[in-house]
Motif scaffolding. Sequence first.
Motif, PDB file in Angstrom:
ATOM      1  N   GLY A  57      35.542  35.823  43.984  1.00 61.66           N
ATOM      2  CA  GLY A  57      35.670  37.209  44.416  1.00 61.66           C
ATOM      3  C   GLY A  57      35.448  38.220  43.316  1.00 61.66           C
ATOM      4  O   GLY A  57      35.366  39.428  43.584  1.00 61.66           O
ATOM      5  N   ALA A  58      35.333  37.757  42.059  1.00 65.01           N
ATOM      6  CA  ALA A  58      35.176  38.679  40.934  1.00 65.01           C
ATOM      7  C   ALA A  58      33.900  39.494  41.081  1.00 65.01           C
ATOM      8  O   ALA A  58      32.827  38.959  41.358  1.00 65.01           O
ATOM      9  N   GLY A  59      34.025  40.795  40.908  1.00 64.05           N
ATOM     10  CA  GLY A  59      32.886  41.692  41.015  1.00 64.05           C
ATOM     11  C   GLY A  59      32.471  42.011  42.440  1.00 64.05           C
ATOM     12  O   GLY A  59      31.623  42.877  42.656  1.00 64.05           O
ATOM     13  N   LEU A  60      33.062  41.335  43.420  1.00 64.99           N
ATOM     14  CA  LEU A  60      32.679  41.524  44.817  1.00 64.99           C
ATOM     15  C   LEU A  60      33.775  42.199  45.631  1.00 64.99           C
ATOM     16  O   LEU A  60      33.492  43.089  46.429  1.00 64.99           O
ATOM     17  N   VAL A  61      34.999  41.744  45.453  1.00 62.00           N
ATOM     18  CA  VAL A  61      36.125  42.324  46.190  1.00 62.00           C
ATOM     19  C   VAL A  61      36.460  43.695  45.606  1.00 62.00           C
ATOM     20  O   VAL A  61      36.559  43.861  44.388  1.00 62.00           O
ATOM     21  N   ARG A  62      36.641  44.681  46.479  1.00 62.42           N
ATOM     22  CA  ARG A  62      37.101  46.011  46.064  1.00 62.42           C
ATOM     23  C   ARG A  62      38.322  46.342  46.905  1.00 62.42           C
ATOM     24  O   ARG A  62      38.231  46.408  48.133  1.00 62.42           O
ATOM     25  N   ALA A  63      39.469  46.541  46.241  1.00 60.19           N
ATOM     26  CA  ALA A  63      40.701  46.664  47.007  1.00 60.19           C
ATOM     27  C   ALA A  63      41.764  47.449  46.262  1.00 60.19           C
ATOM     28  O   ALA A  63      41.804  47.459  45.025  1.00 60.19           O
ATOM     29  N   LYS A  64      42.610  48.119  47.039  1.00 58.25           N
ATOM     30  CA  LYS A  64      43.772  48.822  46.500  1.00 58.25           C
ATOM     31  C   LYS A  64      44.939  47.861  46.448  1.00 58.25           C
ATOM     32  O   LYS A  64      45.237  47.179  47.434  1.00 58.25           O
ATOM     33  N   THR A  65      45.604  47.821  45.307  1.00 60.72           N
ATOM     34  CA  THR A  65      46.750  46.946  45.114  1.00 60.72           C
ATOM     35  C   THR A  65      48.039  47.667  45.474  1.00 60.72           C
ATOM     36  O   THR A  65      48.080  48.894  45.603  1.00 60.72           O
ATOM     37  N   GLY A  66      49.097  46.900  45.613  1.00 60.83           N
ATOM     38  CA  GLY A  66      50.426  47.454  45.823  1.00 60.83           C
ATOM     39  C   GLY A  66      51.466  46.462  45.338  1.00 60.83           C
ATOM     40  O   GLY A  66      51.409  45.293  45.726  1.00 60.83           O
ATOM     41  N   THR A  67      52.407  46.924  44.510  1.00 54.14           N
ATOM     42  CA  THR A  67      53.408  46.017  43.959  1.00 54.14           C
ATOM     43  C   THR A  67      54.747  46.732  43.817  1.00 54.14           C
ATOM     44  O   THR A  67      54.840  47.766  43.160  1.00 54.14           O
ATOM     45  N   LEU A  68      55.771  46.184  44.450  1.00 46.56           N
ATOM     46  CA  LEU A  68      57.157  46.532  44.203  1.00 46.56           C
ATOM     47  C   LEU A  68      57.911  45.227  43.949  1.00 46.56           C
ATOM     48  O   LEU A  68      57.308  44.153  43.894  1.00 46.56           O
ATOM     49  N   ASN A  69      59.200  45.308  43.813  1.00 42.77           N
ATOM     50  CA  ASN A  69      59.966  44.133  43.412  1.00 42.77           C
ATOM     51  C   ASN A  69      59.750  42.939  44.325  1.00 42.77           C
ATOM     52  O   ASN A  69      59.527  41.810  43.876  1.00 42.77           O
TER      53      ASN A  69
END
Length: 482
Positions: free
Chosen positions: A419-431
């Motif tokens: 997926g490197a260089g191909l996937v475009r996505a917004k991340t989200g991280t909480l505890n």
Amino acid sequence: MKGVKDGDARRWVSTVWRRLKWPLLLAGVLLCVGAIVVAGMVPGLLNGPKSVPPPPAWQQGPSQLSDVNSVLPLGDDAPLPVPAELARLLNETLKPDGTGSITGVVMDASTGEVLFDREADANRIPASNMKLLTAVAALKAMGPESRFTTRVLASEDPSTVVLTGGGDVLLGAGASDSSAVMGRAGLGSLALDTAAALTSAGVKGPINVQVDDSLFSGAPLNPAWSPDDVAAGETAPLFSLALNSGRYSPSVTTGPRPQDSAVTTAQAFAGQLAAAGVQVSPGVERGKGIPTNVLASADSATVAEQVDLMLESSDNFLAEALGRMTAVASGGEATYDGATAAVRQRLGELGIATDSMQLADVSGLALENQVSAKQFAEVVRAITSGPDLALRTALDGFPVAGLTGTLDDRYVDAGTAEGAGLVRAKTGTLNTVIALSGYVVDADGRLLVFSFIGNGLQPGAAGNKVAMDRSASVLASCGCRG
């Protein structure tokens, strides 16, 4: 030849012929060879002209302009993944590392057909995926090319100037930089222009500096945020002007932040004004200027550029500022509640159902936020393939797997490298929350949008991000036709 005897003439001709015959013979040979080669390369050249077929259609220029009024997805005629095969692959990868559960959805961007559905309508805590909602709302409400203006106004007291916030929280401390997003408007340039205006008006020091941050109203801190997150510098009290997106330095993106960015910014402006040769009185206080008496002004980067920065770096402070400005543009109050109401309003205008959503902020720090994976996929689809072309400007803000933004250190192992260089996505991280929503063109050239949201996860378990990344990589490498 006059004056030359016959014998001499014959000797002269013989001499010239000896000198020229080999070059002439060589030239003749070359001409013959060239004719043979050309005849071989172009059949029929020596046998008269023949008709040459026209070039294929894809090499010819268009005969008329296209009447398509929107940007279409890639591979619109490419085969769709078979849902059963896609489910088989994703059910192997989309597993939590320990406790919790992961919901998800994959949709065809062109048609909206759901290709994978795991409790896609269930409300979940989305973390920073909330910024996708803020992005489309801001672009919808204000337009990609809008800018925010910071002004220096004169006061009724000629010896007082008022730095007036216009929503730009990306001010720089030095000169304005037209090539930058953060620092497009600089306090150094504002100070120089203010000093020139004061000199032109015959105003001499000492000058009092005030600040007007009244564009934003309500509480500077959202009560839905954890005090621990605020103390850790995840965000800060919000005002209508700030340096470096509410940080002391643009290069330091962690740790404590200014607790009153308006006053901090005004103090920095006073310092720049003094450096410009103006005698400045100590101290800064809040005040009001005369709106029609502008001494100097500076414009921010465009809304599109700010949206891209927000998405790529997952900037909470900037997200909340864009939410407040969306509220202003929507005719509401520039409060936290006004921002969430404006986001909900603009999503509704895009045809995205919002009745089930619970919105406590627009950055994603609040645990009270509740949005489904399907709603996020629909937002991403509106960006990639919807009829509102203004939303296309958000595409550049999506982090690229293994390369940029919050995905720059992911997709580096064998399980996710496809997926490197191909996937475009917004991340989200909480505890206990991890989310990933974005888009990818699969191996058959089909544009897919997706959203995966994990809740109740074991804090710090490394396998949860890997599960998300492996699942997105499955989409990138998928023909998935069974």
